[in-house]
Scaffold this active site. Structure first.
Site, PDB file in Angstrom:
ATOM      1  N   HIS A  20      21.864 -37.017 -11.627  1.00  0.00           N
ATOM      2  CA  HIS A  20      20.687 -37.903 -11.707  1.00  0.00           C
ATOM      3  C   HIS A  20      20.698 -38.884 -10.522  1.00  0.00           C
ATOM      4  CE1 HIS A  20      21.128 -37.317 -16.302  1.00  0.00           C
ATOM      5  NE2 HIS A  20      19.985 -36.728 -15.984  1.00  0.00           N
ATOM      6  N   LYS A  44      19.799 -41.003 -33.787  1.00  0.00           N
ATOM      7  CA  LYS A  44      20.654 -39.949 -34.361  1.00  0.00           C
ATOM      8  C   LYS A  44      20.875 -38.819 -33.359  1.00  0.00           C
ATOM      9  CE  LYS A  44      19.007 -40.696 -38.990  1.00  0.00           C
ATOM     10  NZ  LYS A  44      17.560 -40.765 -38.838  1.00  0.00           N
ATOM     11  N   ARG A  93      17.700 -28.052 -11.089  1.00  0.00           N
ATOM     12  CA  ARG A  93      19.053 -27.708 -10.621  1.00  0.00           C
ATOM     13  C   ARG A  93      19.159 -26.234 -10.301  1.00  0.00           C
ATOM     14  NH1 ARG A  93      21.513 -30.172 -15.975  1.00  0.00           N
ATOM     15  NH2 ARG A  93      19.633 -29.079 -16.605  1.00  0.00           N
ATOM     16  N   SER A 131      24.367 -33.867 -18.713  1.00  0.00           N
ATOM     17  CA  SER A 131      24.935 -34.915 -19.578  1.00  0.00           C
ATOM     18  C   SER A 131      25.707 -34.271 -20.724  1.00  0.00           C
ATOM     19  CB  SER A 131      23.820 -35.799 -20.150  1.00  0.00           C
ATOM     20  OG  SER A 131      23.086 -36.392 -19.122  1.00  0.00           O
TER      21      SER A 131
END
Ligand code: PNS
Length: 161
Positions: A20, A44, A93, A131
Site C-alpha cells: 500500500h 467483527k 498487483r 494484509s
C-alpha cells in the site's frame, strides 16, 4: 485557477502494508492531494478497529505532505462526492486482482459517471503481498519486518504476545 487533482485511495487497510505504502508514495507524486480512506467495516470482520487502522495509516504516511487520512462508510462514490474528488486510485498487483477491480470500477462508474478509477502498479517486489498473508505469517511467528511499516510490525507482534 486549474482544478486540483484530488484522488481517493480506498481500502480496508487491515493493516496497511509496504505494498500500500509503495503505491501511496508513487501516487503522491502524481496527484495534488491523495486521501487514503479506510472503509469502516463492522469490527467483527476486521482484525484491527477502525481507530487502530487509521492510527497505523497516519503513522505510515506521515512523510508525505500531500497525503491525508480519512474513513468512510457506505458508498465510495458518495464519499468521493463529499470530498470533491473525481479520481479513485486502486492498485493492481497481478492479473488475479483484475476481475474484481474491473467490476468495482465499472459499478462505481455506473453509480457516478463523473468519477474515474485509475490503476497503478506497486513495485513488483510487493506483488505477492496482502494484509491477510502478513497477518497469517505474523500469527505463526514469521518475520514480517520487511513487509509492513515498523509501527504495524510492532502492533502485530504485540497481538501475538
Ligand atoms: O482493501 P479492499 O478490501 O480491497 O477495499 C475494498 C473497498 C473498500 C475499496 C470496497 O469494498 C469499497 O469501496 N466499499 C465501499 C462500498 C461501495 O462503494 N461499494 C460499491 C462499489 S463495488
Amino acid at each position: 485557477m486549474p482544478e486540483l487533482r484530488v484522488a481517493i485511495y480506498p481500502g480496508s487497510f487491515d493493516p496497511i502494508t509496504n505494498g500500500h505504502l509503495d503505491l501511496i508514495e508513487r501516487a503522491s507524486k502524481q496527484f495534488d492531494e491523495l486521501i487514503v480512506a479506510a472503509l469502516q467495516h463492522d469490527s467483527k470482520r476486521a482484525t484491527f478497529s477502525l481507530e487502530e487502522r487509521l492510527e497505523l495509516v497516519r503513522d505510515a504516511v506521515a512523510p508525505f505532505a500531500n497525503v491525508t487520512v480519512d474513513s468512510f462508510d457506505g458508498l465510495l462514490v458518495d464519499f468521493a462526492r463529499e470530498k470533491g474528488a473525481k479520481l479513485i486510485l486502486r492498485g493492481i498487483r497481478a492479473i488475479s486482482d483484475y476481475e474484481y477491480e474491473l467490476q468495482m470500477a465499472l459499478m462505481n462508474r455506473k453509480l457516478e459517471p463523473s468519477v474515474e478509477t485509475i490503476f497503478m502498479l506497486p513495485s513488483a517486489r510487493y506483488s505477492y503481498l496482502s494484509s491477510r498473508l502478513v497477518k497469517e505469517v505474523a500469527s505463526h511467528g514469521g518475520d514480517i519486518t520487511s513487509l509492513v511499516p515498523p509501527c504495524v510490525a510492532e502492533r502485530l507482534r504485540a497481538i501475538q504476545r
